[in-house]
Design an enzyme around this catalytic site. Structure first.
Site, PDB file in Angstrom:
ATOM      1  N   HIS A  60       0.403  -1.094   0.328  1.00 21.14           N
ATOM      2  CA  HIS A  60       0.520  -0.131  -0.083  1.00 21.14           C
ATOM      3  C   HIS A  60       0.581   1.516   0.340  1.00 21.14           C
ATOM      4  O   HIS A  60       0.377   2.359   0.176  1.00 21.14           O
ATOM      5  CB  HIS A  60      -0.797   0.110   1.262  1.00 21.14           C
ATOM      6  CG  HIS A  60      -0.406   0.315   2.730  1.00 21.14           C
ATOM      7  ND1 HIS A  60       0.500  -0.802   2.937  1.00 21.14           N
ATOM      8  CD2 HIS A  60       0.308   1.778   3.439  1.00 21.14           C
ATOM      9  CE1 HIS A  60       1.668  -0.208   4.429  1.00 21.14           C
ATOM     10  NE2 HIS A  60       0.933   1.029   4.347  1.00 21.14           N
ATOM     11  N   HIS A  75       1.547   6.898  -0.930  1.00 17.16           N
ATOM     12  CA  HIS A  75       0.569   6.344  -0.044  1.00 17.16           C
ATOM     13  C   HIS A  75       0.082   5.729  -0.898  1.00 17.16           C
ATOM     14  O   HIS A  75      -1.368   6.617  -1.339  1.00 17.16           O
ATOM     15  CB  HIS A  75       0.385   6.803   1.586  1.00 17.16           C
ATOM     16  CG  HIS A  75      -0.047   6.046   2.065  1.00 17.16           C
ATOM     17  ND1 HIS A  75      -0.886   5.547   2.280  1.00 17.16           N
ATOM     18  CD2 HIS A  75       0.901   5.344   3.371  1.00 17.16           C
ATOM     19  CE1 HIS A  75      -1.452   4.999   3.413  1.00 17.16           C
ATOM     20  NE2 HIS A  75      -0.227   4.289   3.930  1.00 17.16           N
TER      21      HIS A  75
END
Length: 153
Positions: A60, A75
């Protein structure tokens, strides 16, 4: 020295203040912008926004450490760490040396939408002072590889 930080994926550019997470919205990690991923392309390949070494790599999120001690965090989504990698495919490996534009990870933003998490993707210059990144493209659509902002290292 100025480093051009490229858009790691296609989407609409937002100010970090609009990210639904106080850590990013208050620029605690650093200054930058966020991208709301395009939904019309299915799975998206997220690319390195700068050249350098992949310092940290999670499904992620990743950090690339480039020239002049510039670290850039990408992110992918908010709270998507809770998905434990589901919906993400790693393409690169931690420690790899990459050029700007090299593929790092792929994901499907529509899948993230089904989980209840936000797919918005902050792109942050690590440890930079608040409001030191200005992007002329806030509010606009960008393509992968477009210049997102220039950072004076």
């Amino acid at each position: 020295m100025t480093v051009s930080v490229l858009a790691p994926l296609p989407g609409r550019v937002f100010a970090l203040a609009d990210v639904p997470d106080p850590v990013f919205a208050q620029q605690m990690v650093g200054s930058g912008v966020a991208l709301e991923p395009a939904r019309d392309q299915g799975h998206l390949t997220v690319v390195a926004p700068i050249a350098g070494k992949i310092l940290k790599l999670h499904p992620h999120a990743f950090v690339i450490f480039g020239e002049k001690a510039t670290g850039v965090l990408v992110h992918i989504g908010i709270d998507t760490v809770k998905l434990e990698g589901k919906g993400f495919t790693l393409i690169a490996s931690e420690g790899d040396i990459v050029a700007a534009g090299d593929p790092v990870v792929s994901f499907d933003p529509a899948f993230i939408d089904t989980t209840g998490y936000s797919a918005i993707c902050p792109v942050v210059v690590m440890d930079s002072k608040p409001d030191t990144v200005e992007s002329p493209s806030v509010g606009e659509e960008v393509k992968t590889g477009d210049i997102l902002f220039d950072w004076s290292a």
